[in-house]
Write a protein that holds these residues in place. Structure first.
Motif, PDB file in Angstrom:
ATOM      1  N   LEU A 251       0.832  -1.205   0.000  1.00 36.88           N
ATOM      2  CA  LEU A 251       0.000   0.000   0.000  1.00 36.88           C
ATOM      3  C   LEU A 251       0.868   1.258   0.000  1.00 36.88           C
ATOM      4  O   LEU A 251       0.571   2.229  -0.694  1.00 36.88           O
ATOM      5  N   THR A 252       1.965   1.225   0.769  1.00 36.24           N
ATOM      6  CA  THR A 252       2.853   2.395   0.819  1.00 36.24           C
ATOM      7  C   THR A 252       3.613   2.581  -0.487  1.00 36.24           C
ATOM      8  O   THR A 252       3.961   3.686  -0.861  1.00 36.24           O
ATOM      9  N   LEU A 253       3.886   1.438  -1.193  1.00 40.70           N
ATOM     10  CA  LEU A 253       4.632   1.542  -2.452  1.00 40.70           C
ATOM     11  C   LEU A 253       3.744   1.941  -3.625  1.00 40.70           C
ATOM     12  O   LEU A 253       4.199   2.519  -4.593  1.00 40.70           O
ATOM     13  N   GLU A 254       2.449   1.575  -3.519  1.00 45.70           N
ATOM     14  CA  GLU A 254       1.529   1.900  -4.619  1.00 45.70           C
ATOM     15  C   GLU A 254       1.296   3.394  -4.690  1.00 45.70           C
ATOM     16  O   GLU A 254       1.087   4.064  -3.679  1.00 45.70           O
ATOM     17  N   LYS A 255       1.296   3.932  -5.915  1.00 45.15           N
ATOM     18  CA  LYS A 255       1.031   5.370  -6.083  1.00 45.15           C
ATOM     19  C   LYS A 255      -0.474   5.581  -6.072  1.00 45.15           C
ATOM     20  O   LYS A 255      -1.208   4.842  -6.723  1.00 45.15           O
ATOM     21  N   PRO A 256      -0.943   6.604  -5.377  1.00 42.68           N
ATOM     22  CA  PRO A 256      -2.389   6.877  -5.399  1.00 42.68           C
ATOM     23  C   PRO A 256      -2.823   7.313  -6.790  1.00 42.68           C
ATOM     24  O   PRO A 256      -2.212   8.175  -7.402  1.00 42.68           O
ATOM     25  N   THR A 257      -3.873   6.678  -7.273  1.00 41.40           N
ATOM     26  CA  THR A 257      -4.363   6.995  -8.633  1.00 41.40           C
ATOM     27  C   THR A 257      -5.150   8.290  -8.612  1.00 41.40           C
ATOM     28  O   THR A 257      -5.581   8.766  -7.564  1.00 41.40           O
ATOM     29  N   ASN A 258      -5.348   8.873  -9.781  1.00 43.95           N
ATOM     30  CA  ASN A 258      -5.995  10.182  -9.893  1.00 43.95           C
ATOM     31  C   ASN A 258      -7.475  10.077  -9.545  1.00 43.95           C
ATOM     32  O   ASN A 258      -8.318   9.820 -10.410  1.00 43.95           O
ATOM     33  N   GLY A 259      -7.733  10.224  -8.275  1.00 45.25           N
ATOM     34  CA  GLY A 259      -9.129  10.247  -7.852  1.00 45.25           C
ATOM     35  C   GLY A 259      -9.840   8.934  -7.954  1.00 45.25           C
ATOM     36  O   GLY A 259     -11.027   8.852  -7.703  1.00 45.25           O
ATOM     37  N   GLU A 260      -9.149   7.884  -8.348  1.00 47.09           N
ATOM     38  CA  GLU A 260      -9.826   6.587  -8.481  1.00 47.09           C
ATOM     39  C   GLU A 260      -9.759   5.872  -7.135  1.00 47.09           C
ATOM     40  O   GLU A 260      -8.708   5.722  -6.547  1.00 47.09           O
ATOM     41  N   SER A 261     -10.866   5.427  -6.647  1.00 49.69           N
ATOM     42  CA  SER A 261     -10.874   4.640  -5.409  1.00 49.69           C
ATOM     43  C   SER A 261     -11.635   3.351  -5.663  1.00 49.69           C
ATOM     44  O   SER A 261     -12.544   3.288  -6.472  1.00 49.69           O
ATOM     45  N   THR A 262     -11.243   2.313  -4.920  1.00 50.60           N
ATOM     46  CA  THR A 262     -11.888   1.009  -5.100  1.00 50.60           C
ATOM     47  C   THR A 262     -13.345   1.126  -4.694  1.00 50.60           C
ATOM     48  O   THR A 262     -13.673   1.710  -3.667  1.00 50.60           O
ATOM     49  N   GLN A 263     -14.194   0.552  -5.493  1.00 56.31           N
ATOM     50  CA  GLN A 263     -15.611   0.598  -5.157  1.00 56.31           C
ATOM     51  C   GLN A 263     -15.865  -0.270  -3.928  1.00 56.31           C
ATOM     52  O   GLN A 263     -15.186  -1.261  -3.686  1.00 56.31           O
ATOM     53  N   ILE A 264     -16.881   0.141  -3.172  1.00 51.60           N
ATOM     54  CA  ILE A 264     -17.138  -0.536  -1.898  1.00 51.60           C
ATOM     55  C   ILE A 264     -17.504  -2.002  -2.133  1.00 51.60           C
ATOM     56  O   ILE A 264     -17.177  -2.869  -1.345  1.00 51.60           O
ATOM     57  N   GLY A 265     -18.144  -2.280  -3.213  1.00 52.43           N
ATOM     58  CA  GLY A 265     -18.557  -3.669  -3.485  1.00 52.43           C
ATOM     59  C   GLY A 265     -17.397  -4.595  -3.762  1.00 52.43           C
ATOM     60  O   GLY A 265     -17.478  -5.794  -3.526  1.00 52.43           O
ATOM     61  N   GLN A 266     -16.303  -4.035  -4.266  1.00 48.53           N
ATOM     62  CA  GLN A 266     -15.152  -4.874  -4.610  1.00 48.53           C
ATOM     63  C   GLN A 266     -14.192  -4.931  -3.438  1.00 48.53           C
ATOM     64  O   GLN A 266     -14.098  -4.002  -2.660  1.00 48.53           O
ATOM     65  N   GLN A 267     -13.488  -6.053  -3.325  1.00 46.49           N
ATOM     66  CA  GLN A 267     -12.502  -6.167  -2.251  1.00 46.49           C
ATOM     67  C   GLN A 267     -11.269  -6.883  -2.762  1.00 46.49           C
ATOM     68  O   GLN A 267     -11.359  -7.818  -3.552  1.00 46.49           O
ATOM     69  N   ASP A 268     -10.137  -6.429  -2.303  1.00 49.35           N
ATOM     70  CA  ASP A 268      -8.870  -7.062  -2.638  1.00 49.35           C
ATOM     71  C   ASP A 268      -8.905  -8.524  -2.173  1.00 49.35           C
ATOM     72  O   ASP A 268      -9.319  -8.805  -1.040  1.00 49.35           O
ATOM     73  N   PRO A 269      -8.503  -9.477  -3.036  1.00 50.97           N
ATOM     74  CA  PRO A 269      -8.582 -10.900  -2.642  1.00 50.97           C
ATOM     75  C   PRO A 269      -7.784 -11.199  -1.377  1.00 50.97           C
ATOM     76  O   PRO A 269      -8.162 -12.045  -0.567  1.00 50.97           O
ATOM     77  N   LEU A 270      -6.672 -10.486  -1.194  1.00 52.42           N
ATOM     78  CA  LEU A 270      -5.854 -10.721   0.004  1.00 52.42           C
ATOM     79  C   LEU A 270      -6.600 -10.271   1.266  1.00 52.42           C
ATOM     80  O   LEU A 270      -6.617 -10.976   2.274  1.00 52.42           O
ATOM     81  N   GLU A 271      -7.230  -9.103   1.179  1.00 52.09           N
ATOM     82  CA  GLU A 271      -8.005  -8.605   2.328  1.00 52.09           C
ATOM     83  C   GLU A 271      -9.182  -9.523   2.629  1.00 52.09           C
ATOM     84  O   GLU A 271      -9.489  -9.805   3.787  1.00 52.09           O
TER      85      GLU A 271
END
Length: 1318
Positions: free
Chosen positions: A1110-1130
């Motif tokens: 998470l710290t290495l990933e660059k924040p995308t331009n205003g794009e956020s993960t939708q609440i319905g979707q979840q990272d498989p690891l999480e």
């Protein structure tokens, strides 16, 4: 044109500016341009002319300003035309720069646009005029307002627009370096610099390889302005990508597209080397860059590393202030990488979630390979890294000087793997780089000499590898090797022996090394240190083995000293057999002096003579003569006297203490083994010759020692049979206490006599040639041996000598004996063998010796006696013994041997089973690649096996089925027939073998199904068996899928069996696994909690890994993960924790017994809440990116709050009240001692306060998350009362009622008369 030029120059030199202005105004634009062009091409007076133009064109006047702009607009492309001389261009640009700040804003704007357009269309290839661009941009930034389109902009904004326009356009690859150089002089904001660096880094891929280093250099200079991390990461990413492309092309050149240009490896490596030099130079000058460089590595994951970045780190080591930091950083990276991969390999759950880790060890080895392309600045760092790893992670001294890390063939622990990597780096570096060879060798030898207190076997192995790989190269440093020999007598024995074995290949090619060694060994022979004398003996024996005398019989007994290396070395030296013979005989005469030294030295000599005889058979005669004369010292020649040996002469007394002087049994053993080997060799050389004739012929040649020895041995045998224990003063009445001298003497006598019996048993078995009478004599010897061993066991059972002395039978004979006793079905031998087979004790003895030999092999890697140092021969004997043990166990049922069980000792079948378990463990440790060969040698005739001889999983599974049947038979019988020890051994064997199955194979799935079935159907109340079976099930299951479902079912069973903490609650009777019962439930609970701990560790590791991503990933331009979707690891983490919370909810309601089980549960609950807190913190960290909380996470919080936390508080109350009982319907009264004991246990344990703290921390961060997410997560939490003052009303009522009852009973009694105190 010349006249116009001269006119301008002359007017400029004069005082009349008006005339100059007038003349310039008279020239048309074309004439003006022509004059400037002519002057520039001629290179004459161009500077004076431009000065004149500036003088005659005042910037305040519109015409002057226009003329100045025209001059700039013409000179810029002129300078890029390549038609002018370099000096002329420099003059023009210098003069133009001086007057730039006088240009008005619009002119500057036009000039800026001119530069940008020229760059866009690729007209700036020369880059000479680009020096002017920074001055233009600086002057622009100083302007207040400029018209832009229909509006106005400040100069700073206009400059920003120009830079953005420039960085957004296409650049000609030729001008990238010039532009980067130019931007160093442009004042840039951090945002502009970031944009520019991104553009330059994107251009890397469009440049030729040779253009990369200068661009890297310019970027590093640019880094002084900022964006240091971005620049370094960009350079590393580029080279990482080039490395991968180059590897791919190298792997698959045939299927490569023709359009793809191949990257020449040597060119790429040289470019990388130059780039590294630039970076290190920049870091040396800019410490801020160095700090940023190391910081980026600390934050990086293993996947971002590459050989190039590791080479950079190792180059930075040359800067002293960073040396320690870099090595600590690399140490952490290597260990973390190894641990991560081990964790991943041990769990199917993690394997499904994450791809395989990149091997940092392989990257470091790739760096070593790459360094051959002139990376001299990296090699020193590699040497330091190699020694740093070996020093840090090498074996550590344990208690009593023993090594902590057992030396096995394969490196298993992360520390062992890191140490092995250090050795590989140094070995490869030694092979590749001549300049560092001397330093590596010197440091290795220094450590061998200096590190006396610490184990140095890893350095001995490295030195041995260096010698084997490059013996001729090592001769250049022979003086260093010779210098090390001087310390030989002061080195620990193991180090000395290792060093002597390692230098053997050098002795053939270097007379100076050989002479120096012999001189040192002769001195060491008379050393005051015992280890020094033993090292001398060891060295001389090695020389005797390896300097063969011509005519020696070809043998295959080559031990681990020199084999392949010797072949390489022999090429360089002439074989001088006469010199070798004289040399060897001289050594032998020196070794004879050792026969007057301590027992340890003599023992080493006798052990060594066995191997010397086999390796150098021409020396056999001299050795046999030596042994014969030594044996005669202790042999009683009078045939009527008993016993046949002088035991008193074997002892010595000093300062009132008795100790062994002559290990007579070993002397006899060495004599017998050498004699038997010579006899077998002669017999195989002349198979048709009569034995007696052969002996006579040989005796004539060798001075008759064979017949004399045979007579002595026959006499000793005959008289040892006749001798009673009283003749040795060793009857039952003898004292064996080690506190008195008499007891010590008797113990030594007993060990010597038992050893002699064993040696004579082996000698007579081989000489008997299956004669019944000789076998009866052999049994008489054994009966004496057995009687003495029983007395010794009885007398010293409680003392230190309760351990059986190590057997003197050779491993080859043990293998032959077992095969003969159990598998030989030859009719002609049956009558003779029945004498041996009829004795159950002799059969047990033969199997127990085999067990002893296998155990010694497992612990040390070799065995005593002849052939004990030869890995190949030992493995062959191991295969033979395994075959016999397997046949004996599978063909003779253990029920036949009830007698053994009544005597409270292991049955023969059980001993065979124990032997098989040890064999499998030993094979995996010492011969990890030869398990298939071992199993194939167990020739159990079965059609299934014959059809499966291809797939290792199928062959292993065939034997697994054999042991499964045996275990099923054990479990199918009743409690009376059940043998717990045998069942445990079978489970252990199944555990060892199942680890060799491929987890993706069908056989592995079948193994899990079978184990699950056994656990569900077996109901024996045997805790050890339960522990073994459930451990096997868990170990298999974790490689198949996550064990949380299994944990939940077992927790329900435990709850059902032990009952609830509230005795009024009746628990629903559930039984998923019959193996869990009232007696085994506690053991099961501990195993389940260990699995809970394992799953929690995995979950914790996953959260940490996700956080770092998470710290290495660059924040995308205003794009956020939708609440319905979840990272498989999480999602996986949430599901795992949900299942664990449900399982722990069952356990925490269970009436567990006080002690380890309760403590472990409290500890795991605390750990669970800590990891739940970590998950909450992670959600707080990534709340902005996800846009909201996941529904699964909310459910997990609800589950923990509504189910687990209240039950935890109940369990704490239950534990603190001391009501730790079984919780069944039967209410047992606990006595006060138990209550006091449990109270003390609770006072001492920290489990309860730690758990309460963990719960409160969890709730604290939940409150924080609730505020940030606007979701009330605390609605599921129950307020804690564990810190409050609590009154249990039920307990108070019961106490009051009891008090009332006691008062009433007292009132009912007659009151006693009170007496006043006097």
């Amino acid at each position: 044109m010349k006249s116009e030029m001269e006119k301008i120059v002359s007017l400029s030199d004069g005082d009349s500016t008006a005339e100059l202005q007038k003349y310039l105004s008279s020239l048309t634009d074309d004439q003006f341009i022509s004059v400037v062009t002519y002057s520039a091409l001629q290179g004459q007076n161009i500077g004076a002319m431009i000065k004149g133009i500036f003088k005659g064109s005042p910037p305040s006047a519109p015409e002057g300003s226009k003329r100045r702009l025209l001059l700039y607009q013409h000179c810029i492309p002129l300078c890029e035309s390549r038609d002018l001389q370099t000096e002329v261009v420099a003059d023009i640009v210098g003069l133009l720069m001086l007057e730039t700040h006088n240009l008005p804003g619009p002119s500057l704007a036009q000039l800026g646009s001119l530069f940008v357009e020229a760059i866009k269309i690729g007209k700036m290839g020369n880059g000479k005029s680009l020096e002017l661009f920074p001055t233009v941009l600086t002057a622009l930034a100083a302007c207040e307002t400029l018209s832009y389109g229909k509006g106005e902009l400040s100069g700073e904004e206009y400059k920003k627009q120009l830079i953005n326009s420039l960085c957004s356009s296409r650049w000609d690859p030729q001008c990238v370096i010039h532009l980067t150089t130019m931007f160093r002089d442009v004042p840039l904001s951090l945002e502009e610099l970031h944009f520019l660096v991104e553009k330059v880094l994107r251009m890397f891929l469009k440049l030729e390889l040779q253009e990369i280093p200068p661009l890297v250099y310019q970027l590093l200079l640019l880094s002084a302005k900022g964006c240091k991390k971005q620049i370094l990461n960009g350079i590393i990413s580029y080279f990482k990508e080039q490395d991968l492309r180059q590897k791919e092309e190298q792997k698959d050149t045939e299927s490569m597209d023709l359009e793809v240009q191949s990257i020449p490896q040597d060119q790429l490596r040289h470019v990388e080397g130059t780039a590294i030099l630039h970076i290190v130079f920049a870091i040396r000058l800019d410490h801020e860059l160095g700090r940023e460089f190391l910081k980026s590595f600390k934050q990086t994951s293993d996947g971002d590393l590459c050989p190039f970045s590791i080479a950079m780190l190792l180059s930075v080591v040359r800067i002293q202030r960073y040396e320690e930091q870099v090595f600590e950083l690399l140490k952490g990276i290597i260990i973390k990488n190894v641990k991560d991969e081990q964790l991943r390999q041990g769990s199917k759950f993690l394997q499904d979630l994450l791809p395989q880790c990149c091997s940092v060890a392989q990257m470091i080895l790739d760096t070593v390979k790459n360094s051959i392309f002139g990376w001299d600045h990296v090699t020193q760092g590699l040497v330091q890294l190699g020694f740093f790893l070996m020093d840090t992670f090498g074996p550590k001294p344990g208690p009593f000087g023993k090594t902590c890390d057992g030396s096995t063939t394969t490196a298993k622990t992360p520390s062992q793997q890191a140490c092995r990597l250090g050795g590989q780096v140094l070995l490869e570096g030694f092979k590749m780089h001549e300049p560092i060879r001397g330093e590596i060798l010197e440091q290795v030898l220094n450590r061998l000499v200096a590190k006396i207190a610490s184990p140095v076997n890893h350095f001995v192995d490295l030195f041995s590898d260096i010698v084997v790989s490059a013996p001729m190269i090592l001769l250049e440093s022979s003086s260093k090797v010779i210098e090390t020999f001087d310390h030989l007598s002061y080195l620990p024995l193991a180090t000395g022996q290792g060093l002597l074995k390692a230098v053997q290949p050098l002795l053939r090619v270097s007379m100076s090394i050989k002479d120096a060694l012999i001189l040192v060994l002769r001195k060491a022979m008379f050393s005051s240190q015992l280890d020094g004398r033993k090292s001398a003996v060891s060295g001389f024996l090695l020389l005797l083995k390896n300097f063969k005398v011509l005519g020696s019989l070809a043998t295959s007994q080559s031990s681990q000293t020199i084999s392949s290396s010797q072949i390489q070395v022999d090429v360089h030296s002439r074989y001088n057999s006469a010199a070798n013979e004289a040399f060897c005989l001289e050594i032998l005469s020196g070794l004879r002096r050792c026969l007057g030294q301590q027992a340890d030295v003599r023992l080493m000599l006798y052990e060594g003579f066995n191997d010397v005889c086999r390796r150098n058979s021409q020396l056999a005669s001299s050795i046999m003569q030596t042994l014969l004369s030594q044996l005669k010292r202790y042999y009683e020649p009078e045939q009527d006297l008993l016993p046949p040996v002088k035991l008193e002469a074997c002892l010595s007394a000093q300062e009132g203490q008795v100790f062994l002087q002559e290990p007579l049994a070993h002397l006899l053993s060495c004599t017998v083994h050498c004699l038997l080997w010579l006899h077998s060799k002669l017999h195989s050389a002349h198979p048709n010759t009569n034995e007696s004739d052969d002996d006579d012929d040989k005796d004539e040649e060798e001075g008759g020692y064979q017949s004399e020895l045979n007579e002595i041995l026959e006499s000793i045998t005959r008289r040892m049979i006749k001798s009673e224990l009283e003749d040795f003063e060793l009857d039952k009445s003898a004292e064996f206490s080690i506190s008195s001298n008499v007891g010590v003497k008797n113990n030594i006598y007993a060990v010597l006599v038992m050893g002699m019996y064993e040696v004579l048993i082996e000698y007579n078995f081989i000489k008997a040639n299956y004669s019944k009478n000789r076998f009866e004599e052999l049994m008489a010897l054994f009966n004496h041996y057995h009687k003495l061993s029983e007395i010794l066991r009885e007398k010293s059972g409680k003392g230190r000598l309760s351990k059986t002395p190590r057997s003197l039978l050779s491993i080859g004979f043990v293998s032959t004996l077992l095969t003969t006793l159990f598998r030989d079905s030859t009719l002609s031998r049956e009558e003779a063998l029945s004498v041996l087979r009829s004795s159950g004790e002799f059969l047990r003895y033969s199997v127990s010796v085999a067990l002893q030999k296998i155990q010694q092999l497992e612990e040390t890697g070799h065995t005593d006696g002849p052939d004990g140092q030869s890995p190949e021969k030992i493995f062959r004997f191991l295969c033979d013994m395994t075959s016999v043990l397997m046949w004996r166990y599978t063909n003779i049922p253990s029920t036949v041997e009830d007698a053994g069980r009544k005597e409270k000792r292991s049955s023969l079948s059980q001993m065979c089973l124990e032997g098989l378990l040890r064999v499998f463990i030993t094979c995996l440790q010492r011969y990890p690649d030869r398990m298939l060969q071992l199993l194939s040698a167990m020739d159990i005739s079965d059609d299934d096996l014959e059809s499966n001889t291809g797939n290792i999983s199928e062959i292993i599974f065939f034997y697994i089925r054999q042991f499964q049947r045996a275990l099923f038979t054990q479990l199918s019988g009743g409690e009376e027939e059940f043998n717990s020890k045998e069942a445990q051994l079978l489970v252990s064997i199944l555990s060892v073998l199942s680890r060799q199955l491929d987890p993706s194979s069908q056989q592995f799935a079948q193994m899990i199904t079978w184990t699950m079935k056994i656990c569900k159907e077996t109901s024996f109340e045997d805790t050890a068996l339960t522990k073994g079976l459930l451990s096997l099930l868990f170990n298999l299951h974790v490689l198949y899928k996550s064990p949380v479902s299994l944990v939940l079912e077992l927790c329900q069973d435990i709850h059902s069996q032990l009952g609830d903490i509230d005795q009024d609650v009746e628990v629903e009777k559930q039984s998923h696994f019959a193996i869990v019962n009232i007696k085994t439930a506690t053991t099961t609970a501990l195993l389940v909690l260990s699995q809970v701990n394992r799953v929690l560790n995995e979950v914790d590791w996953l959260i940490a890994k996700r956080k770092s991503q998470l710290t290495l990933e660059k924040p995308t331009n205003g794009e956020s993960t939708q609440i319905g979707q979840q990272d498989p690891l999480e999602k996986a983490v949430t599901l795992q924790l949900g299942s664990l919370v449900t399982a722990l909810n069952e356990l925490v309601q269970t009436a567990l017994l006080p002690g380890a089980c309760t403590d472990t549960l409290l500890r795991e609950l605390s750990c669970t809440y800590t990891i739940l807190t970590t998950l909450v913190k992670y959600n707080i960290q990534c709340l902005g990116q996800q846009g909201g909380l996941q529904s699964r996470f909310e459910k997990l919080v609800k589950l923990s709050g509504s189910h687990l936390t209240p039950q935890c508080y109940n369990f704490i109350t239950y534990a603190q009240s001391g009501e730790l009982s079984s919780g069944h319907d039967k209410k047992k009264k606990r006595d006060e001692a138990n209550v006091a004991g449990s109270a003390k246990l609770l006072r001492e344990t920290k489990g309860i306060p730690n758990l309460i703290f963990s719960i409160e921390q969890y709730e604290k961060y939940l409150i924080t998350l609730s505020k940030k997410s606007k979701v009330n997560l605390m609605q599921y939490m129950k307020l804690s009362t564990s810190r409050d003052f609590r009154i249990n009303t039920a307990t108070v009522d019961a106490a009051l009622q009891e008090l009332d009852a006691s008062q009433q009973s007292e009132e009912a009694r007659e009151p006693k008369k009170k007496r006043r105190k006097q």
